[in-house]
Scaffold this motif. Sequence first.
Motif, mmCIF file in Angstrom:
data_model
loop_
_atom_site.group_PDB
_atom_site.id
_atom_site.type_symbol
_atom_site.label_atom_id
_atom_site.label_comp_id
_atom_site.label_asym_id
_atom_site.label_seq_id
_atom_site.Cartn_x
_atom_site.Cartn_y
_atom_site.Cartn_z
ATOM 1 N N ASP A 1 0.823 -1.210 0.000
ATOM 2 C CA ASP A 1 0.000 0.000 0.000
ATOM 3 C C ASP A 1 0.856 1.259 0.000
ATOM 4 N N VAL A 2 1.935 1.230 0.784
ATOM 5 C CA VAL A 2 2.818 2.399 0.850
ATOM 6 C C VAL A 2 3.410 2.697 -0.519
ATOM 7 N N PHE A 3 3.950 1.684 -1.175
ATOM 8 C CA PHE A 3 4.570 1.893 -2.482
ATOM 9 C C PHE A 3 3.533 2.254 -3.542
ATOM 10 N N HIS A 4 2.333 1.703 -3.404
ATOM 11 C CA HIS A 4 1.269 2.029 -4.352
ATOM 12 C C HIS A 4 0.901 3.510 -4.262
ATOM 13 N N LYS A 5 0.794 4.023 -3.036
ATOM 14 C CA LYS A 5 0.437 5.427 -2.840
ATOM 15 C C LYS A 5 1.583 6.374 -3.193
ATOM 16 N N ALA A 6 2.824 5.846 -3.144
ATOM 17 C CA ALA A 6 3.985 6.701 -3.435
ATOM 18 C C ALA A 6 3.999 7.165 -4.888
ATOM 19 N N GLY A 7 3.376 6.377 -5.789
ATOM 20 C CA GLY A 7 3.177 6.863 -7.148
ATOM 21 C C GLY A 7 4.163 6.400 -8.191
ATOM 22 N N SER A 8 5.012 5.433 -7.895
ATOM 23 C CA SER A 8 5.978 4.963 -8.886
ATOM 24 C C SER A 8 5.436 3.725 -9.600
ATOM 25 N N ASP A 9 5.594 3.698 -10.941
ATOM 26 C CA ASP A 9 5.157 2.528 -11.699
ATOM 27 C C ASP A 9 6.329 1.824 -12.377
ATOM 28 N N ILE B 1 13.154 8.589 8.674
ATOM 29 C CA ILE B 1 11.689 8.655 8.689
ATOM 30 C C ILE B 1 11.208 10.057 8.352
ATOM 31 N N ILE B 2 11.927 11.061 8.804
ATOM 32 C CA ILE B 2 11.552 12.445 8.484
ATOM 33 C C ILE B 2 11.562 12.660 6.971
ATOM 34 N N ILE B 3 12.549 12.100 6.285
ATOM 35 C CA ILE B 3 12.621 12.214 4.821
ATOM 36 C C ILE B 3 11.373 11.601 4.177
ATOM 37 N N ILE B 4 10.990 10.420 4.649
ATOM 38 C CA ILE B 4 9.793 9.751 4.101
ATOM 39 C C ILE B 4 8.537 10.571 4.395
ATOM 40 N N ALA B 5 8.437 11.087 5.635
ATOM 41 C CA ALA B 5 7.269 11.875 6.028
ATOM 42 C C ALA B 5 7.151 13.146 5.192
ATOM 43 N N VAL B 6 8.263 13.799 4.911
ATOM 44 C CA VAL B 6 8.249 15.025 4.096
ATOM 45 C C VAL B 6 7.769 14.711 2.678
ATOM 46 N N TYR B 7 8.251 13.590 2.117
ATOM 47 C CA TYR B 7 7.823 13.218 0.759
ATOM 48 C C TYR B 7 6.310 13.031 0.710
ATOM 49 N N PHE B 8 5.764 12.219 1.629
ATOM 50 C CA PHE B 8 4.323 11.980 1.611
ATOM 51 C C PHE B 8 3.538 13.230 1.998
ATOM 52 N N GLY B 9 4.107 14.066 2.862
ATOM 53 C CA GLY B 9 3.447 15.317 3.217
ATOM 54 C C GLY B 9 3.287 16.217 2.005
ATOM 55 N N LEU B 10 4.347 16.368 1.217
ATOM 56 C CA LEU B 10 4.271 17.184 -0.003
ATOM 57 C C LEU B 10 3.327 16.556 -1.031
ATOM 58 N N LEU B 11 3.334 15.220 -1.104
ATOM 59 C CA LEU B 11 2.476 14.516 -2.059
ATOM 60 C C LEU B 11 1.001 14.683 -1.718
ATOM 61 N N GLU B 12 0.671 14.627 -0.423
ATOM 62 C CA GLU B 12 -0.731 14.601 -0.005
ATOM 63 C C GLU B 12 -1.299 15.964 0.380
ATOM 64 N N MET C 1 -6.356 3.498 8.880
ATOM 65 C CA MET C 1 -7.314 4.543 9.251
ATOM 66 C C MET C 1 -6.664 5.924 9.207
ATOM 67 N N ILE C 2 -5.445 6.024 9.744
ATOM 68 C CA ILE C 2 -4.718 7.299 9.693
ATOM 69 C C ILE C 2 -4.441 7.677 8.247
ATOM 70 N N THR C 3 -4.074 6.690 7.424
ATOM 71 C CA THR C 3 -3.811 6.948 6.007
ATOM 72 C C THR C 3 -5.053 7.493 5.306
ATOM 73 N N THR C 4 -6.211 6.942 5.639
ATOM 74 C CA THR C 4 -7.462 7.351 4.991
ATOM 75 C C THR C 4 -7.936 8.721 5.462
ATOM 76 N N TYR C 5 -7.911 8.963 6.767
ATOM 77 C CA TYR C 5 -8.526 10.163 7.311
ATOM 78 C C TYR C 5 -7.557 11.335 7.519
ATOM 79 N N ILE C 6 -6.280 11.064 7.634
ATOM 80 C CA ILE C 6 -5.310 12.146 7.815
ATOM 81 C C ILE C 6 -4.307 12.158 6.669
ATOM 82 N N GLY C 7 -3.685 11.034 6.410
ATOM 83 C CA GLY C 7 -2.699 10.947 5.340
ATOM 84 C C GLY C 7 -1.586 9.990 5.714
ATOM 85 N N MET C 8 -0.974 9.395 4.693
ATOM 86 C CA MET C 8 0.126 8.477 4.921
ATOM 87 C C MET C 8 1.265 9.137 5.688
ATOM 88 N N TYR C 9 1.490 10.416 5.400
ATOM 89 C CA TYR C 9 2.615 11.133 6.016
ATOM 90 C C TYR C 9 2.550 11.119 7.535
#
Length: 454
Positions: A270-278, A324-335, A404-412
Amino acid sequence: MGYTSLVRQVLASLSCYLCVMTGSFCFYWLSPYTIKLTSGENPIFATETLVKLISITEIGEAIGCIPTALFSDRFGRRTSLLLIGPLTAILWIISLFTKNMVVLYIIRILQGVVVAAVETIGPVYLAEISGAKIRGALCGYYTVFWNFGIMCAFMVSDYLPFDLYTGALIAVPTLFCITFFFMPESPYYYFIRNQSVNGKKSLKWLRHGEDIEVECKEIEEAVREDMKNDGSWKDLIATKKDRRALLIVLIVSLSRYMVGVGTFLAYAEDVFHKAGSDIFTPNQQSIFLALIFVVAGAVASFFSDTVGRRKLLIYSLICTVISIIIIAVYFGLLELTSIQVTPYIWVMYVGILGYCSATTVGLGQLMPTVKAEFFPSHTRSKGGAVTNLIASFAVFLQLFLFPMITTYIGMYFNFVLFAAFALIGFFLALIYIPESAGKTLSEVNQTVINITYS
């Protein structure tokens, strides 16, 4: 240490690692199929149902922690571990012939009990059969084979349909039973049960070609001193030394789980799917992820006894925070923004590479070792059970709340929480964790009394 002695300890450990892989399969059985099973091809696995089936394993682990510890103290480490093989094989066979959700829930709970037995008894057996100079490496490979099991599960799932994949998993517990049947019981267990003759036989097999008299006396004295207490659950907090040991193990164990490694792996697709790479499929990326864990754990095992447990743990935690901060920043900018960050997905991969490597080098590799080292003989199994019980509730909440956090707040936000827990663990490790590398189990037990921070 003689060559034959080393080989025999490695053989006993390798056989035990097959049991560790079995536990890994039980925990991550459904994870490689989180996307396939919820795509509509299999109607009984709705998204909500699959999340429950993944997370409910931790309830089984919580239920199983204390009974498996008591069983291990009563009937032995070897006997307890041997029972895991047929139990897991039977559970997977039943799962092949049932579509009843109640039965599947029961299977997942019992698989959680298997995980509890592996995590409670496995590190104890490995620590009690290992010599002081190689204990860090042998116990450290517990994590390597746990992650190797994850990698094998994702690799097999890439080529086989779900039912054939489930059937293929039966091979490992079968091989474990065949090989482990010929391995010795822990010498510590025999001395604890006042069976010194059997204890010496076990130690003689493990230290073949070496003079075992000195080590036998050390074990007997350590066990005699430890067994002055009755080994009750109260002994975990009876004295200042006992409370310190429990605190040390809880810091390492909770830090290992609260940084979210297990949850991340469980929902890796799920994480890689949401990250957007194909470029690669989510499953292929998950295989590469598990490979990183395996390689990092194997490398770290060689340094545990030389660099030291404490330094590895502290470096691991601070590097984990940064990654982890690097990953959180990426998903934060994405979402949260309209910035197109997918062309820079390599930045997230750098963060994931650091995250996997850092958590494995320190937290993952040292957790089984520390758990087995710091508790004295009379509370070693019980201490492992209590820490597993507490950790299992923490992991259950993470597994249940992650989607649940991913759905209602965001993966980040999941990764923001993981980074916060890693930072707390770093400061606690800096203050409370002593060094234990190169010491016998009795010496480690004495170290707890006078903690130094060299």
